[in-house]
Design an enzyme around this catalytic site. Structure first.
Site, PDB file in Angstrom:
ATOM      1  N   GLY A 136       0.792  -1.230   0.000  1.00 49.31           N
ATOM      2  CA  GLY A 136       0.000   0.000   0.000  1.00 49.31           C
ATOM      3  C   GLY A 136       0.813   1.262   0.000  1.00 49.31           C
ATOM      4  O   GLY A 136       1.556   1.537  -0.950  1.00 49.31           O
ATOM      5  N   GLU A 192     -12.918  -9.789   2.015  1.00 50.88           N
ATOM      6  CA  GLU A 192     -13.722 -10.098   0.841  1.00 50.88           C
ATOM      7  C   GLU A 192     -14.722 -11.212   1.162  1.00 50.88           C
ATOM      8  O   GLU A 192     -14.507 -12.018   2.054  1.00 50.88           O
ATOM      9  CB  GLU A 192     -12.808 -10.585  -0.284  1.00 50.88           C
ATOM     10  CG  GLU A 192     -11.690  -9.643  -0.660  1.00 50.88           C
ATOM     11  CD  GLU A 192     -12.195  -8.401  -1.385  1.00 50.88           C
ATOM     12  OE1 GLU A 192     -13.231  -8.508  -2.057  1.00 50.88           O
ATOM     13  OE2 GLU A 192     -11.564  -7.338  -1.249  1.00 50.88           O
ATOM     14  N   LYS A 207       2.696 -10.561  -3.840  1.00 55.08           N
ATOM     15  CA  LYS A 207       3.534  -9.413  -3.480  1.00 55.08           C
ATOM     16  C   LYS A 207       4.968  -9.851  -3.210  1.00 55.08           C
ATOM     17  O   LYS A 207       5.928  -9.175  -3.592  1.00 55.08           O
ATOM     18  CB  LYS A 207       2.937  -8.718  -2.255  1.00 55.08           C
ATOM     19  CG  LYS A 207       1.564  -8.091  -2.533  1.00 55.08           C
ATOM     20  CD  LYS A 207       0.840  -7.730  -1.244  1.00 55.08           C
ATOM     21  CE  LYS A 207      -0.484  -7.027  -1.506  1.00 55.08           C
ATOM     22  NZ  LYS A 207      -1.301  -6.912  -0.278  1.00 55.08           N
TER      23      LYS A 207
END
Lengths: 430, 430
Positions: A136, A192, A207
């Site tokens: 992020g 989610e 990532k």
């Protein structure tokens, strides 16, 4: 002032809306830092009429996102559609091939197709940037690819998924079961509806594969990331870990081991005095070790509208400034194809938890299994579990070969005294 | 491969020798990342014959460092001489004016002359880079100037001096007096013979002034940094702070307060769960708060040959890649001259420690002084001190105006019951 940098934005979810808001709110500041205005000219999303608290009137609307690649009023395409393939990949390829710079937050696409996209960008002499794809708001892509560029980096690891970190933190601080916290997080929109990408470690693996390539100067190898999530973690593990001076985190770890690539996503016991242990809630954190700089540690918010938009616009500012360095820190052709490390060579301390029948001789069986494979025990705790009548046995091994610990565990599982699935976790000793 | 980037290196102390070693050890890696070799061509230092475990034969030797600015075989001058003025400044100006890129680790020079040098670099279209000047190996200049470029940053703070952090950490962990640890550090070469730049906070102030300019887009204003060092810290303060859940650190703090510039270096009480509290020993750490990204935190080694060389060479790699962005993140002409913040407007919680005569009525006097200025007390501890017969009183105030706490303190000092110099420290509540 020179001509503005014109943005075509694909995807108007939280992050896309955040980018539009940031470029509006901080327009003057961004222009001062970028030496020219950075303006959105065209946008595309699935549903034009969804309420986003945004006035889209100033921007050209494009129904088919891939058309952004062909627009004369777009210098940079920002891809926030998501998904490793499909329209995101089509848009990315077309944009780059058309000579436009591409900024993306799409870790899945990069983990699978990053080298292809980077080679295309190099061939066209345009920029491909992806600061928002990992951790992020933490500028970890810049830190590894530029800030640590002088170093041979042999290890990079961290907490790369805010949902997992949030779940583990709440389990520990509020003494809740995994399923309870997950259900609450889903209800609140933090997790989610299909949480498997997060809690099974796949998002972290995407990532990690990107960070490893950048850190080691190696080709992205998502396929060789060994991935284990947090579903099996019980409150008992968190408690036992805490009693022994550790906190359990989902750690993505990549190492260059004598020219082989070790990549693993797994719950691990982090010593309480390690900076990773203190990164709580939805925070992300990354540690990287360079041969000259030593260990650097970075912490910040790993997801959400603001932090992700911050990373996207940092890339735009670099592009506005004329920076077009290689996407993976060196030409794709110079990246090394590292063979996958043999996990059997791994050594470390390990945490083992077993549920066993509470009868004489069980501990002798367990400890014999360890002895048979040359594994010695640093500490052992046995506790009765009132409800079931079973007992819980927790052990920390001395530094041992991972294969030996696994073999011991297999031998233990052959015993009829072992009643539940055993849990084995690594201890982060660096 | 394109032509090499040729370095003229002024200063061959630890850091200069480290740069030479790094460029030799990691030559291939640096060339892959920089897209071309980065090679030292000429060096200069005071004493050619000092033993540095370096073979200087491959490099041209220059007696007068300022001559590096005029050499045709030098593209970038690396200034590691130190000192705010004198030969370092002469070399920096001449190099930039000659169109050469300048890389420096010289925080004192930048704090005093950074804007002049940056304006010259902009006028000549060359690079001025200084990653190594602040927080050693942590790429904080890059993080603030590039990684957080999308954000309005209103606060940056951290531990910027490894010597102070080392002294405070050893005082706490080994229960030693300030003077004892300082003397040992000097004997071991960790602290300078004249330690005042470090322990009186001046070095931290130099670095803070640079970070503030970069973070806020404001003109460097070293003169307005209020600076207090760690000489007055006693073991009793560390103990009392620990008992209350804090650790004492020398904190450099800069804030943009409604368009005014607040800059202060001071020992402060950091809550134990704040990431700054965990940065121990010679580590440096920086936190910065952006309006979109939130708080980012960076930690790493703040000094020493390896980390500083890492930062210097990161700048060289950027220059080799052709990156010549504005030294302070935007044109010098665009930097705002922020007026100095009025310290009287400061509010916060404060720690007070007083040594008082152990007789009836003293606490009533002290608490009356606080009441008279509207300061309320969150906690208060009084302890007898056996040796002297005096008592120690430690108070934490509720959030109060700093001027009111200072006025209370002045009133207390008027009392003949107060026998020693009182200590007042800020509590870091963010």
């Amino acid at each position: 002032m020179p001509h503005p940098l014109r943005i075509g934005l694909a995807g108007l979810g939280n992050v896309g809306a955040g980018v539009v808001r940031l470029l509006a709110d901080n327009a003057d500041l961004v222009a001062r830092r970028a030496d020219r205005p950075v303006v959105v000219t065209a946008v595309s999303a699935r549903d034009r009429n969804r309420n986003r608290n945004l006035d889209l009137a100033p921007y050209a609307w494009v129904d088919d996102a891939t058309e952004l690649a062909g627009r004369d009023d777009v210098d940079v395409v920002v891809e926030l559609i998501g998904g490793s393939d499909g329209p995101a990949l089509t848009l990315a390829r077309r944009s780059i091939d058309a000579g436009k710079a591409l900024v993306t937050a799409n870790k899945a696409m990069l983990a699978h197709h990053g080298l292809d996209l980077a080679a295309r960008a190099e061939a066209r002499g345009t920029a491909l940037r992806y600061e928002a794809a990992v951790a992020g708001g933490i500028p970890i892509i810049k830190a590894l690819g530029e800030g640590m560029a002088a170093n041979r980096i042999d290890r990079v690891y961290g907490l790369l998924n805010g949902t997992c970190n949030y779940i583990l933190t709440r389990m520990e601080s509020e003494r809740l079961a995994f399923a309870t916290v997950l259900a609450e997080a889903q209800a609140a929109g933090f997790a989610e509806a299909d949480p498997s990408f997060d809690i099974d470690g796949i998002d972290t693996a995407h990532k990690l594969a990107i960070l490893a390539a950048l850190a080691f100067g190696s080709r992205i190898d998502f396929g060789s990331v060994a991935t284990q999530g947090i579903r099996a973690i019980e409150l008992a593990d968190l408690d036992q870990a805490a009693a022994l001076g550790f906190r359990i985190k989902l750690v993505g770890l990549a190492e260059n081991l004598d020219g082989t690539l070790f990549q693993r996503v797994h719950p691990a016991l982090v010593p309480l005095d390690h900076p990773l242990a203190a990164a709580s809630g939805a925070l992300n954190a990354v540690a990287a070790e360079g041969d000259f700089v030593g260990r650097l540690f970075f912490q910040g918010r790993g997801a959400g509208e603001g932090p992700t938009a911050s990373a996207v616009v940092a890339d735009l500012v670099d592009i506005a400034r004329g920076v077009t360095t290689h996407p993976f820190g060196m030409p794709v052709a110079a990246l090394t194809a590292l063979p996958t490390a043999d996990p059997a060579s791994r050594r470390g301390r390990y945490y083992l938890r077993l549920t066993v029948a509470d009868r004489p001789g069980v501990l002798a069986e367990l400890t014999a299994a360890l002895r048979d494979h040359g594994v010695s025990i640093e500490s052992l705790v046995q506790r009765g579990q009132s409800a079931s009548g079973d007992a819980m046995v927790v052990m920390i091994t001395h530094v041992s070969a991972e294969v030996a610990v696994l073999a011991s565990l297999a031998q233990m599982q052959g015993s009829d005294a072992v009643t539940g699935a055993p849990v084995m976790m690594h201890i982060l000793d660096f």
